[in-house]
Write a protein that holds these residues in place. Sequence first.
Motif, PDB file in Angstrom:
ATOM      1  N   SER A 180       0.843  -1.191   0.000  1.00  0.00           N
ATOM      2  CA  SER A 180       0.000   0.000   0.000  1.00  0.00           C
ATOM      3  C   SER A 180       0.876   1.238   0.000  1.00  0.00           C
ATOM      4  N   GLU A 181       0.564   2.129  -0.932  1.00  0.00           N
ATOM      5  CA  GLU A 181       1.250   3.423  -0.942  1.00  0.00           C
ATOM      6  C   GLU A 181       0.386   4.388  -0.157  1.00  0.00           C
ATOM      7  N   HIS A 675      -5.303  19.089   6.689  1.00  0.00           N
ATOM      8  CA  HIS A 675      -4.035  18.422   6.950  1.00  0.00           C
ATOM      9  C   HIS A 675      -3.246  18.379   5.640  1.00  0.00           C
ATOM     10  N   GLN A 676      -2.541  19.448   5.385  1.00  0.00           N
ATOM     11  CA  GLN A 676      -1.826  19.585   4.126  1.00  0.00           C
ATOM     12  C   GLN A 676      -0.329  19.405   4.311  1.00  0.00           C
ATOM     13  N   ARG A 677       0.321  19.221   3.218  1.00  0.00           N
ATOM     14  CA  ARG A 677       1.786  19.222   3.164  1.00  0.00           C
ATOM     15  C   ARG A 677       2.178  19.622   1.752  1.00  0.00           C
ATOM     16  N   SER A 678       3.382  20.065   1.610  1.00  0.00           N
ATOM     17  CA  SER A 678       3.866  20.346   0.257  1.00  0.00           C
ATOM     18  C   SER A 678       4.259  19.024  -0.380  1.00  0.00           C
ATOM     19  N   ALA A 679       4.114  18.944  -1.667  1.00  0.00           N
ATOM     20  CA  ALA A 679       4.495  17.717  -2.366  1.00  0.00           C
ATOM     21  C   ALA A 679       5.975  17.446  -2.132  1.00  0.00           C
ATOM     22  N   PRO A 680       6.340  16.206  -1.815  1.00  0.00           N
ATOM     23  CA  PRO A 680       7.760  15.900  -1.599  1.00  0.00           C
ATOM     24  C   PRO A 680       8.605  16.321  -2.789  1.00  0.00           C
ATOM     25  N   LYS A 681       9.794  16.776  -2.510  1.00  0.00           N
ATOM     26  CA  LYS A 681      10.669  17.258  -3.582  1.00  0.00           C
ATOM     27  C   LYS A 681      11.034  16.153  -4.564  1.00  0.00           C
ATOM     28  N   SER A 686       9.949  10.097  -8.202  1.00  0.00           N
ATOM     29  CA  SER A 686       9.348   8.844  -7.734  1.00  0.00           C
ATOM     30  C   SER A 686       8.238   8.388  -8.673  1.00  0.00           C
ATOM     31  N   MET A 687       7.413   9.332  -9.108  1.00  0.00           N
ATOM     32  CA  MET A 687       6.325   8.981 -10.024  1.00  0.00           C
ATOM     33  C   MET A 687       6.868   8.476 -11.356  1.00  0.00           C
ATOM     34  N   ARG A 827      -0.812   7.267  -5.124  1.00  0.00           N
ATOM     35  CA  ARG A 827       0.364   8.063  -4.727  1.00  0.00           C
ATOM     36  C   ARG A 827       0.247   9.497  -5.223  1.00  0.00           C
ATOM     37  N   ASP A 828      -0.176   9.662  -6.478  1.00  0.00           N
ATOM     38  CA  ASP A 828      -0.250  11.006  -7.037  1.00  0.00           C
ATOM     39  C   ASP A 828      -1.371  11.818  -6.391  1.00  0.00           C
TER      40      ASP A 828
END
Length: 883
Positions: A180-181, A675-681, A686-687, A827-828
């Motif tokens: 699971s991602e 509950h946000q976060r910036s997209a991982p650098k 990875s995609m 994931r996206d």
Amino acid sequence: MSSDVSASSNRLLALKSAPNGHNPVGSHMNGHSNQNGAESSMSEDDDLPLTIRKGESVSPPPRNLKRKKPVYAESSSDDDAPLASSPAKRVPAAAVRTPGAEVTTTSVSRLNGKRIIKSESPSSDVDDAQESRKTNGKAKKPPKKKLKEDTDDFSASEDEKPIATKKPAPSRKRKVKEESEVDEEEKPSTKKPGPKPRAKKPKKEEDASGSEAPKPKKRATKAVKDKDGNTKGKKKEKKEEDEEEEVFKWWEADGNSDGSIKWQTLEHNGVIFPPPYEPLPKHVKMKYNGKDVNLPPAAEEVAGFYAAMLETDHAQDAIFNKNFFEDWKSVMKNHPPLDGTKIESFTSCDFRPMYEYFEGERAKKKAMTTQEKKDAKKAKDEMEAKYTTCLLDGRKEKVGNFRVEPPGLFRGRGEHPKKGALKLRVRPEDIIINIGKDAPIPVPNMPGNWKAVQHDNTVTWLANWTENINNNHKYVFLAAGSSLKGQSDMNKFEKARELKNHVDRIRQNYTRDLKSKVMADRQRATAMYFIDKLALRAGNEKGEDEADTVGCCSLRCEHVTLEAPNFIIFDFLGKDSIRYYKRVDVEPQVFKNLRIFKENKNDEDNLFDRVNTSSLNKHLTSEMKGLTAKVFRTFNASSTFQRLLDEENLEDATLQEKLNAYNKANRMVAILCNHQRSAPKTHDQSMEKMRYRHRSLKYERMKLRHVLFEMEPKYKKNKKYAEDESDIDDDWIAAYEEAEKAKDIEKAEKKFAKDNEKLVEEGNKPQGDKVLRDRIEAIEEEYERLASERGTKKATLKTRKPVEKIEEAIEKLTDKIKGFRLQIEDRDAGKEVALGTSKINYLDPRITVAWCKIHDVPLEKLFSKTLLTKFPWAMQAEEDWKF
């Protein structure tokens, strides 16, 4: 406890030298830590705000949210503070012996300069630590292991101990390889539940002659039963099972967990202070105006805090630099440079020599052999062993954050006005110890005496002190899986469930008050509407020296824009400086109220000028005992999650489809709660790797189809196999095969070298170069064959297989491709949403446990080891349990 500055652990990139050693363009590395009790410890990128999607928001225009007047911000009270994440995730403070933040311990004087530098090494009693290991060793096992005696739901490995439930989950008939991602920060355990041990006949009792029962076969993974009917396997597993009986199942015990008395007896060993600061080698100096500066240890330590962060975004921040330089100069007033240098200009300072030294030390640590790392970890674990547990009412419980955070530079989140300020070293004289009356008082592992020792059994903390940046209280609590923490969690979710019985009445009441002639009541009702419908936090007043973050009650007029006929645009910084931007439609009466509240007010005036957090929570308590804005938030998150899961029809779904449905529901809750976060650098990279892997699976299926057509042409007319892979063309195939050939040749070379090393070690003659050349020629011939097949829709296999086997292989690949595509989508979709925060704080874990049992999903796919340890009480939920 939080760790603001872990300077030497930051990922730093070597860039071109400039004044101060800065990269003039700016660094792309940024490591944030949670300073204000952040809800999630899941990600270092969580602190960067972003736009909300899914129709609930629109792309926000750029806006300067700096304060204009004394601001008011959301509550940081206990009622609205999220629970801490599992301490198991924390990075140990003294793991690296470099002069960065986590290892520095020289006594930095207070800014008014009254302290004397001490450099004594911390005292440690090896014998005591060894004795502690003997007596406390058993308590180090995760508490979740204790439940295995009731069920065989999950098989255990040494790393992943199972948490059982009263009712075993149905056995899974198929083996799924995909993981699971779920979330970048809170990645679930990838351990797969193994098969249940086959039942064997119990051992026979020893007879009068002393003959022993027959021994089981020599297969450690299979369980057998002893003469008492208890299962046993390997010696290690048996030892762990013996320890299970000593773990307290508080949720099965009688007693009132809501009472004011939390414990009867409490004994612990206090906290661990970081080691003293070790001065840098004499050849490592910072420069001022191009010349080396000889700093005393106290000033050098603070300079090292900044140097270690040189290639982070913090060092490019003007406020951060200003605060650091001011505090550093205050330290140098009492500890001036030994060579008489007067440091007055920040731009003339060059910290790069210190930074390069830290980078070299980090590289040395990274280059340590596996055995060296194990030895270092073992020594550290032995030193900390006696601090990891305590005796609570005579039973061992794990302690959570027993390490005192080291001195360093405060980072904060967002536009915090104090970022870059110096966090002073915490000493025994700053700490209050809470312990049982008859328990021995712990001795600090550094010189000094405790500030005070008290015996308050109505609180659950073991130690506390006040940090110097925001004057916040820091506490040492028991670990997340402890009985006290577990009781607190369960009571919180039960209180939220209780709200179900009152929520309809409460909503009727505040809906009626939306038209109240009393302005205070109308404002309170409107605030309750936002807390209920939008899951806003209550908010609280804040001073000038705190970050400009707000909640519902502290909203200013500038944060709310009205858009006819009944749309509202919210734009403000919420907790941890995360931007809250949403365009929502509201009831006409709410829209009308807001227009009234904004009349004759300036942008910086409070929207709700007759309501504050205290009065709001007081009213909520009158509606239901113990009701707060936090309870409303938990209720809405869990009830929404339950509803979304129940709406999904997963009767014939694959495992990955079930996981995607679960994560989708979790994302909706995370968006509701902001509950946000910036997209991982590394997200795009990875995609791209995942898409490449997806295509490679399609390539494998294509080759098998072509083999099948070559063997049985009739299959070309079968719709099941006739469709080509649309996103695979000859150019991609050529590039793919060339890349795979290079990988295979590299593997062959590595294996050749490894085999020769082994032969030499054994005293044998190494293989000649011809062996390697033959292997490489064979690889090249194979890929030449593949190249000749390209575009012909014909293919052959090295080893001939029957048609049935090829059909079966194609079916498996088809399922795998479908599952992998779902992983990519999942994931996206979750790249800008922090899923872990909801799981830790707002989603009743029993919802997940019951859902997993209904849909035959391994709980380890959704809950990390930390969560499995945190919520052992939730594993008792039955399939029909509902929030």
